[in-house]
Design a protein around this motif. Structure first.
Motif, PDB file in Angstrom:
ATOM      1  N   CYS A  30      69.137  27.175  68.978  1.00 17.96           N
ATOM      2  CA  CYS A  30      69.628  26.800  70.306  1.00 17.96           C
ATOM      3  C   CYS A  30      70.499  27.892  70.896  1.00 17.96           C
ATOM      4  CB  CYS A  30      70.467  25.530  70.226  1.00 17.96           C
ATOM      5  SG  CYS A  30      69.476  24.069  70.111  1.00 17.96           S
ATOM      6  N   ASP A  31      71.124  28.619  70.008  1.00 14.47           N
ATOM      7  CA  ASP A  31      72.176  29.521  70.437  1.00 14.47           C
ATOM      8  C   ASP A  31      71.590  30.865  70.845  1.00 14.47           C
ATOM      9  OD1 ASP A  31      74.715  29.941  71.001  1.00 14.47           O
ATOM     10  OD2 ASP A  31      75.449  29.957  68.932  1.00 14.47           O
ATOM     11  N   LEU A  33      72.263  32.677  73.488  1.00 11.89           N
ATOM     12  CA  LEU A  33      73.092  33.588  74.291  1.00 11.89           C
ATOM     13  C   LEU A  33      73.954  34.519  73.448  1.00 11.89           C
ATOM     14  CD1 LEU A  33      74.179  30.967  76.925  1.00 11.89           C
ATOM     15  CD2 LEU A  33      72.547  32.837  77.259  1.00 11.89           C
ATOM     16  N   THR A  34      74.211  34.137  72.191  1.00 14.19           N
ATOM     17  CA  THR A  34      75.155  34.888  71.377  1.00 14.19           C
ATOM     18  C   THR A  34      74.830  36.366  71.305  1.00 14.19           C
ATOM     19  OG1 THR A  34      73.947  33.820  69.635  1.00 14.19           O
ATOM     20  CG2 THR A  34      76.299  33.279  69.836  1.00 14.19           C
ATOM     21  N   ARG A  37      76.025  38.484  74.209  1.00 17.27           N
ATOM     22  CA  ARG A  37      77.467  38.489  74.480  1.00 17.27           C
ATOM     23  C   ARG A  37      78.156  39.555  73.642  1.00 17.27           C
ATOM     24  NH1 ARG A  37      79.335  32.833  76.107  1.00 17.27           N
ATOM     25  NH2 ARG A  37      77.820  32.456  77.750  1.00 17.27           N
ATOM     26  N   GLN A  39      81.346  39.429  72.901  1.00  5.35           N
ATOM     27  CA  GLN A  39      82.270  38.743  72.011  1.00  5.35           C
ATOM     28  C   GLN A  39      81.547  38.238  70.759  1.00  5.35           C
ATOM     29  OE1 GLN A  39      84.014  36.224  75.056  1.00  5.35           O
ATOM     30  NE2 GLN A  39      85.725  35.906  73.671  1.00  5.35           N
ATOM     31  N   MET A  41      81.099  35.667  67.875  1.00  3.63           N
ATOM     32  CA  MET A  41      81.542  34.295  67.620  1.00  3.63           C
ATOM     33  C   MET A  41      80.637  33.639  66.600  1.00  3.63           C
ATOM     34  SD  MET A  41      80.514  32.814  71.251  1.00  3.63           S
ATOM     35  CE  MET A  41      79.145  33.467  72.096  1.00  3.63           C
ATOM     36  N   LEU A  44      76.162  28.652  66.467  1.00  4.67           N
ATOM     37  CA  LEU A  44      75.964  27.228  66.184  1.00  4.67           C
ATOM     38  C   LEU A  44      74.825  27.106  65.189  1.00  4.67           C
ATOM     39  CD1 LEU A  44      76.141  25.883  69.813  1.00  4.67           C
ATOM     40  CD2 LEU A  44      77.845  25.544  68.048  1.00  4.67           C
ATOM     41  N   SER A  45      74.896  26.108  64.370  1.00  2.33           N
ATOM     42  CA  SER A  45      73.821  25.944  63.386  1.00  2.33           C
ATOM     43  C   SER A  45      72.560  25.462  64.119  1.00  2.33           C
ATOM     44  CB  SER A  45      74.226  24.937  62.322  1.00  2.33           C
ATOM     45  OG  SER A  45      74.561  23.720  62.937  1.00  2.33           O
TER      46      SER A  45
ATOM     47  N   ILE B 407      65.898  23.071  76.450  1.00  5.35           N
ATOM     48  CA  ILE B 407      66.909  23.994  75.945  1.00  5.35           C
ATOM     49  C   ILE B 407      67.391  24.931  77.032  1.00  5.35           C
ATOM     50  CG2 ILE B 407      67.552  25.292  73.874  1.00  5.35           C
ATOM     51  CD1 ILE B 407      65.578  23.254  72.980  1.00  5.35           C
ATOM     52  N   LEU B 430      69.365  17.276  69.159  1.00  2.59           N
ATOM     53  CA  LEU B 430      69.359  18.294  70.205  1.00  2.59           C
ATOM     54  C   LEU B 430      70.491  18.031  71.193  1.00  2.59           C
ATOM     55  CD1 LEU B 430      67.819  20.710  71.506  1.00  2.59           C
ATOM     56  CD2 LEU B 430      66.751  19.014  72.969  1.00  2.59           C
ATOM     57  N   CYS B 433      73.654  19.096  69.757  1.00  5.09           N
ATOM     58  CA  CYS B 433      73.712  20.542  69.730  1.00  5.09           C
ATOM     59  C   CYS B 433      74.070  21.093  71.104  1.00  5.09           C
ATOM     60  CB  CYS B 433      72.376  21.090  69.267  1.00  5.09           C
ATOM     61  SG  CYS B 433      72.297  22.870  69.271  1.00  5.09           S
ATOM     62  N   GLU B 436      77.672  20.564  71.906  1.00  9.48           N
ATOM     63  CA  GLU B 436      78.532  21.563  71.267  1.00  9.48           C
ATOM     64  C   GLU B 436      78.506  22.872  72.024  1.00  9.48           C
ATOM     65  OE1 GLU B 436      77.534  22.019  67.109  1.00  9.48           O
ATOM     66  OE2 GLU B 436      77.687  19.839  66.813  1.00  9.48           O
ATOM     67  N   LEU B 437      77.280  23.203  72.455  1.00 11.92           N
ATOM     68  CA  LEU B 437      77.107  24.443  73.188  1.00 11.92           C
ATOM     69  C   LEU B 437      77.951  24.448  74.455  1.00 11.92           C
ATOM     70  CD1 LEU B 437      73.649  25.769  72.779  1.00 11.92           C
ATOM     71  CD2 LEU B 437      74.855  26.560  74.790  1.00 11.92           C
ATOM     72  N   ARG B 440      81.584  24.833  73.706  1.00 12.51           N
ATOM     73  CA  ARG B 440      81.941  26.197  73.370  1.00 12.51           C
ATOM     74  C   ARG B 440      82.030  27.043  74.641  1.00 12.51           C
ATOM     75  NH1 ARG B 440      78.018  29.506  69.721  1.00 12.51           N
ATOM     76  NH2 ARG B 440      77.129  29.857  71.779  1.00 12.51           N
ATOM     77  N   GLU B 441      81.049  26.848  75.526  1.00 12.90           N
ATOM     78  CA  GLU B 441      81.072  27.572  76.797  1.00 12.90           C
ATOM     79  C   GLU B 441      82.403  27.343  77.494  1.00 12.90           C
ATOM     80  OE1 GLU B 441      78.901  29.708  78.350  1.00 12.90           O
ATOM     81  OE2 GLU B 441      77.938  29.668  76.376  1.00 12.90           O
ATOM     82  N   LEU B 444      85.076  29.488  76.394  1.00 19.11           N
ATOM     83  CA  LEU B 444      84.852  30.906  76.670  1.00 19.11           C
ATOM     84  C   LEU B 444      84.914  31.245  78.156  1.00 19.11           C
ATOM     85  CD1 LEU B 444      81.928  31.634  74.212  1.00 19.11           C
ATOM     86  CD2 LEU B 444      84.298  32.348  74.000  1.00 19.11           C
TER      87      LEU B 444
END
Lengths: 703, 498
Positions: A30-31, A33-34, A37, A39, A41, A44-45, B407, B430, B433, B436-437, B440-441, B444
């Motif tokens: 899902c993550d 964008l990391t 970036r 930064q 960080m 996410l799992s 997503i 999902l 998830c 959480e995303l 986190r945003e 930031l």
């Protein structure tokens, strides 16, 4: 082609037992964008779908494709099974949609991993599936009602697709046996019911889903006939994309679909608006769109993916030229569904088509000329793949229409008939199936055509009235099924304007084709015109009382009373035939009647006398309708005029005064207009009568 | 529908026919006599049909490629030589190639096989071919059924008894059923002679080559026409409707539609509509004197000069860019239009739609099409700017709806779509998830961000978490996450002022 084949009814049975909550172990990152970036960080799992999610997702995709390509007649019943069965929709049309199923699935939710596995089984769903197959669909009901005496021809077949996680081959066998037994039981039950039908044929498709990384406990098995009614096949598939592609293959097999990949589609890049890159989009559709590729020609660009199961034919995008309206020779049109409906290239293509553009597709060939074989086009929000004929036509080089019957006639009323066609265009009446007389719309269309063509001369030289602008309002109205007061008034006005024209001695657009000399004299022209007008209106006189009123108006207004007209016509016909029989030297029935000129003259004289009296007497008092007033005035006023030949009397002074006053209220009389020294010569036409026969135009013969 | 005449020129065709007293004939002579009759019939009544002539024995040869020149066909037929033994399989393969090369594999064709029923011996004989049907690989498949729609007419210069004495009849019947069954076997009745061969070819002509005559009507306007090629009956559903549907001889126009609205519809077949002169007692319009005139001139000379409705219709359809919708039978329709070929020769054509009440989804049910005058207002608009077509379907297809993009939580709009799909698929993880995303945003967010952003993000995350809990209120499928109401939304301009 069978309407009620196995694919008419499909039942999905999806296992909802606790073990389906297990992870498919196909991870989704899902993550995204990391990476971009700066930064750093903690990522996410990743998440992964459960077996249930995979099953639902893929079965929904199956349904989506099916509903896209067969919006009707191919039905799905969706059943979820745990400690009991949940039937999410019916065979009814209203519940046949992906949205409906999605909403019902959301209500069911994911399987509860903590539920007692002992009470849960997919068997509940399979039993319900068989019961459901016995239920009659709207289509079956309709067909049975329509074919009462041969209702047995309506068959009942269906397919059950079971998505589950089986324990072993023995477990699979147990499921099959259960279905078989249930069919036998239900068929007995159905035999005695009106709303149920025994199952004649059932295909059971068992799909065993297991998590990635595990070994399968169930072996694949090809389709096998269990009994004459039931056949069964087993697919053992890993969850995730393998399952998705398996169900994609299955939907193609089950519904005779094939795949076409459109290649070379130019698309603007989001980032660089000036450049475009080429993309491919894969579409599914009925396999008959590839009919011409079957057998023979191998240079069709057909390629197979995934071990020969999935094949796709590649066709090249031809950038559309202008949006010209053209009638292509198209041998088939098939609904499409994009394989990857969400992808950007796919939605770009579909949006382009939905906006009303059509795209021609070309067969990729290494050499030779360009062959356009297909076209993508959208009709009412549905995209169709049209198959265009690309081979030699058996109808080439036909004789031109101008070489055949009627081909040498050059004065067809093409424009008028074009106008006629526009007036007789069709539109749809979905909410008004029958009118008060019980006629369906298409029957009304036909009856309108019948009315509009009761009198419709095909060529210009065959008609006078249709060449006259002045007649248009009447001609347009008289063909109508019913006339309003206003319509009658308009028709009457038309007639009066014709009277006016006659009075002014306006020339008429009478054809001179076939006639010798300059054609008929002016008053003869008017006689032809009035006759034709009468023919037109007479053809509609039965339609209603008001149509009759229009005819009455014409009879009253036209220059001569109809009876006299008739007699003259008969006389002329005799003359005609006379003329001819002399030419042909043949004997005719009328030959006995000797056309002695003297006698003829005498007869005309007598007619002349009759006319002035009987005409007036008959016409004036018998006409109660107000619109007859004017014509009556016309005739009455003619008499004083006739009588005013002598020295000026008090009466004549008075009459002329009244007439003068009246003349301001109505059009001037024809006779008075053409008079010399206020003397009008009456019955001029009688003088012309003798000369008339020879100069009679051909067109007149048809009346 | 093009025709291939497949003529057996093996030695067995030269067998003499025993006739008492009269001149001696070979079977081949009888065959040629029959085919001559067929060609003559076609040249006069069916002259637009393309015919090819193939001769075969152990080899095959295309003697005359597809042509409408029946003189050439006749001449070649008269000069056929005699060859060796019959090998039907190779010849049928030849027919297959010839047809596919010329017409592709979607054009229906008729194959007229003329043989004496002596079907060869040993390898290459029909018996051998049929016996080995199932032992073939993909590359050596028996040519029947042809890949194109076909009708096989087997015309035997032999009588049925003779064929039944051997297994010839069985083999031919098997051949016919292999071809798809659309065809027939013709045999001669009684002794083999010119008369019986004529009778047999007469039956073939009656069956397959009779011109289709019909009356085209538009209300009271009418014209007698020949429809070429003749429309073949169509089988709808062998189960529900086992009898093939045939086109009526009354073709009734129902009304007119713009070419753009009919939109290149799929058709079963396409036909020329040719007006024909039929001697009638009275003409519709010109009764009376005109009739007598007609008698004076020959029908042929007159035909071109008498106004014909087809020509009028064709002209107007061409000028207006329209088609005429025509009824061909119960629940069966077609369209008439003007078609110009490459040489700018123009003709009236009829295309036949698939039988049924709704052949074109974008027109709706044909029986529901009525005259525009019945509509409360003209559906084409006063200036022809509108159209009642296409008829919209009840539901939208998947590609015409808002697609769910997974997503990608770039806004509450997307968030709701995502949420709905995740709920349906039971993919609650999902949702967690994504929540959480979003959280986190939130942490930031740059300092310059609007203060509302933080609130909205955490609100959205909260809502998704609630949904993923399966709580009936928040996990309801149709529940919509709405933006949190904050003071900031109205206060943006206010902050600017400070």
């Amino acid at each position: 082609m069978k309407m009620f084949s196995v694919s008419h009814k499909t039942v999905f049975v999806v296992d909802h037992c606790p073990y389906m909550a297990e992870s498919s172990r196909q991870q989704i990152e899902c993550d995204m964008l990391t990476k971009s970036r700066a930064q750093a960080m903690i990522p996410l799992s990743p998440v992964s779908k459960s077996l249930w999610t995979c099953a639902v997702e893929c079965s929904m995709e199956y349904c989506r494709i099916l509903y896209d390509i067969y919006p009707a007649r191919k039905l799905i019943n969706y059943i979820v099974s745990d400690s009991e069965c949940h039937i999410l929709n019916t065979w009814g049309e209203k519940t046949q949609s992906v949205q409906e199923l999605m909403s019902a699935l959301a209500a069911v939710g994911p399987p509860n991993p903590h539920e007692d596995p002992e009470c849960c089984s997919v068997l509940h769903g399979l039993v319900a599936a068989v019961e459901s197959l016995c239920k009659i669909t709207e289509y079956q009901h309709e067909a049975r009602t329509a074919l009462v005496d041969v209702a047995h021809r309506v068959s009942n077949r269906g397919r059950i697709i079971c998505l589950t996680n089986a324990k072993s081959d023995t477990h699979v066998r147990m499921l099959e046996d259960c279905v078989l037994e249930t069919i036998q039981d239900q068929n007995k039950l159905a035999a005695g019911s009106d709303r149920l039908m025994p199952i004649q044929q059932c295909e059971l498709v068992l799909v065993h889903i297991y998590p990635q990384g595990d070994d399968t406990l169930v072996s694949d098995r090809q389709k096998k006939e269990m009994t004459s009614v039931l056949s069964s096949e087993v697919h053992s598939v890993r969850a995730g994309r393998h399952l998705a592609s398996k169900l994609n293959v299955l939907v193609q097999q089950h519904f005779d679909l094939a795949s076409t990949t459109i290649t070379n589609i130019p698309m603007k890049e989001e980032q660089h608006a000036n450049t475009s890159a080429n993309y491919d989009v894969e579409l599914l559709h009925h396999r008959d769109a590839h009919l011409e590729f079957r057998n023979g020609d191998s240079n069709t660009g057909s390629s197979s993916k995934e071990g020969g199961i999935r094949e796709t034919v590649t066709l090249k995008w031809c950038t559309p030229r202008t949006n010209s309206v053209e009638l292509h020779y198209c041998t088939g049109a098939f609904r499409i569904s994009p394989v990857d409906v969400n992808s950007r290239p796919s939605s770009c293509l579909t949006n382009f088509l939905l906006n009303g553009r059509s795209v021609l597709l070309e067969q990729p060939r290494k050499a030779g000329s360009k062959v356009i074989s297909h076209m993508l086009s959208c009709h009412g929000g549905e995209i169709f793949l049209h198959v265009l004929n690309s081979t030699r036509s058996t109808l080439e080089d036909p004789p031109s229409i101008s070489e055949g019957c009627g081909g040498r006639v050059t004065d067809y009323r093409i424009t008028d008939f074009g106008e006629f066609m526009r007036e007789n265009r069709l539109t749809t009446f979905p909410h008004m199936p029958v009118d008060t007389a019980g006629r369906a719309p298409f029957e009304r269309a036909k009856s309108q055509l019948e009315r509009h063509t009761r009198y419709w001369p095909m060529i210009i030289s065959q008609t006078t009235i249709f060449n006259m602008q002045a007649v248009v309002p009447l001609a347009n109205l008289i063909v109508k099924d019913s006339l309003s007061e206003d319509d009658v008034l308009t028709c009457q006005k038309t007639v009066y304007s014709l009277v006016d024209m006659e009075r002014k001695n306006d020339p008429l657009p009478i054809s001179t084709v076939g006639s010798r000399g300059k054609g008929p004299k002016r008053d003869e022209q008017y006689r032809i015109m009035w006759n034709e007008l009468e023919t037109l209106v007479k053809a509609h006189v039965e339609t209603s009382e008001r149509h009759q009123q229009v005819l009455d108006c014409i009879n009253a207004c036209r220059s001569k009373p109809p009876e006299e007209e008739e007699r003259k016509k008969r006389g002329r016909k005799r003359d005609d035939k006379e003329d001819k029989s002399e030419k042909n030297g043949k004997d005719s029935e009328e030959k006995g009647w000797n056309p002695d000129t003297e006698r003829l003259k005498g007869a005309i004289e007598r007619e002349k006398e009759n006319e002035s009296e009987s005409g007036v007497i008959k016409d004036s008092p018998d006409s109660p309708e107000p619109f007859n007033k004017k014509p009556r005035l016309t005739l009455e006023d003619l008499q004083p005029l006739e009588k005013s030949k002598g020295p000026v009397s008090l009466l004549s002074l008075w009459t002329s005064r009244i007439t003068q006053a009246n003349s301001r209220k109505h059009p001037e009389f024809a006779g008075r207009l053409s008079s010399i020294n206020n003397k009008a010569e009456l019955y001029q036409h009688l003088k012309d009568e003798n000369g008339l026969v020879t100069s009679l135009p051909e067109s007149l013969l048809s009346f | 529908m093009p025709t291939v005449v497949l003529m057996d020129v093996s030695l067995s065709m030269t067998r003499p026919v025993s006739l008492e007293g009269s001149e001696e004939f070979q079977r081949k002579n009888l065959a040629v006599h029959g085919l001559t009759m067929l060609f003559e019939h076609m040249a006069t009544n069916y002259k637009l049909e393309f015919t090819a002539l193939v001769a075969f024995s152990s080899l095959w040869e295309l003697m005359v490629p597809f042509t409408r020149d029946y003189n050439t066909l006749q001449e070649t037929l008269n000069n056929l030589e005699d060859y060796d033994k019959t090998c039907l399989e190779a010849a049928l393969q030849g027919v297959n190639n010839i047809v596919q090369q010329e017409w592709g594999n979607t054009c229906p064709c008729q194959v007229v096989l003329v043989t004496d029923g002596a079907l060869g011996i040993g390898r290459g004989s029909l018996r051998h071919s049929l016996a080995t049907l199932k032992q073939r690989g993909e590359d050596k498949k028996f040519p029947l059924p042809f890949p194109f729609p076909s009708k096989l007419y087997i015309v035997c210069i032999a009588n049925a008894d003779e064929l039944r004495a051997t297994d010839a009849m069985d083999n031919l019947e098997q051949l016919l059923s292999l071809s798809g069954g659309e065809g027939q076997i013709f045999t001669m009745d009684g002794p083999l002679c010119l008369k019986s061969v004529q009778a047999m070819f007469g039956r073939l002509i009656d069956h397959a080559y009779m011109p289709f005559h019909a009356t085209l009507r538009c209300g009271n306007l009418a014209s007698d026409v020949q429809v070429f090629p003749r429309p073949e009956p169509v089988l709808l559903d062998e189960e529900l409707d086992p009898t093939p549907k045939a086109v009526h001889t009354e073709l009734e126009i129902m009304g007119f539609i713009e070419i753009g609205d009919i939109a290149s519809p799929p058709v079963v077949s396409r036909h020329l509509v040719l007006p024909i002169a039929v001697n009638k007692e009275a003409d519709e319009v010109g009764a009376g004197a005109a009739d007598e005139m007609e008698e004076e001139l020959s029908a042929n000379q007159m035909a071109g000069k008498i106004p014909n409705f087809c020509v009028l219709l064709h002209g107007s359809l061409k000028v207006e860019g329209m088609v005429a919708l025509v009824q061909l039978g119960l629940d069966w329709y077609g369209m008439l239009y003007s078609q110009a070929d490459s040489k700018k020769k123009s003709n009236l054509m009829m295309s036949i739609f698939e039988p049924g009440s709704e052949p074109l989804p974008w027109l709706g049910k044909i029986s529901q099409l009525g005259p525009i005058s019945d509509a409360p207002e003209n559906p084409y608009g006063e200036d022809d700017s509108k159209s009642p077509f296409p008829v919209l379907p009840k539901s939208k297809r998947s590609y015409a709806q808002n697609v769910t993009v997974w997503i990608k939580a770039s806004g509450l709009q997307e968030l709701n779509r995502l949420r709905k799909a995740a709920l349906a698929f039971g993919f609650w993880d999902l949702l967690k998830c994504v929540a959480e995303l979003l959280e986190r945003e939130c942490t930031l967010l740059p300092d310059s961000a609007h203060p509302d952003a933080a609130f909205q993000l955490s609100h959205a995350a909260q809502q998704l978490k609630l949904a993923s809990s399966g709580d009936s209120k928040y996990a309801a499928f149709d529940h919509v996450i709405t933006p949190m109401l904050t003071d900031f939304s109205g206060g943006v301009s206010g902050s600017d002022r400070i």
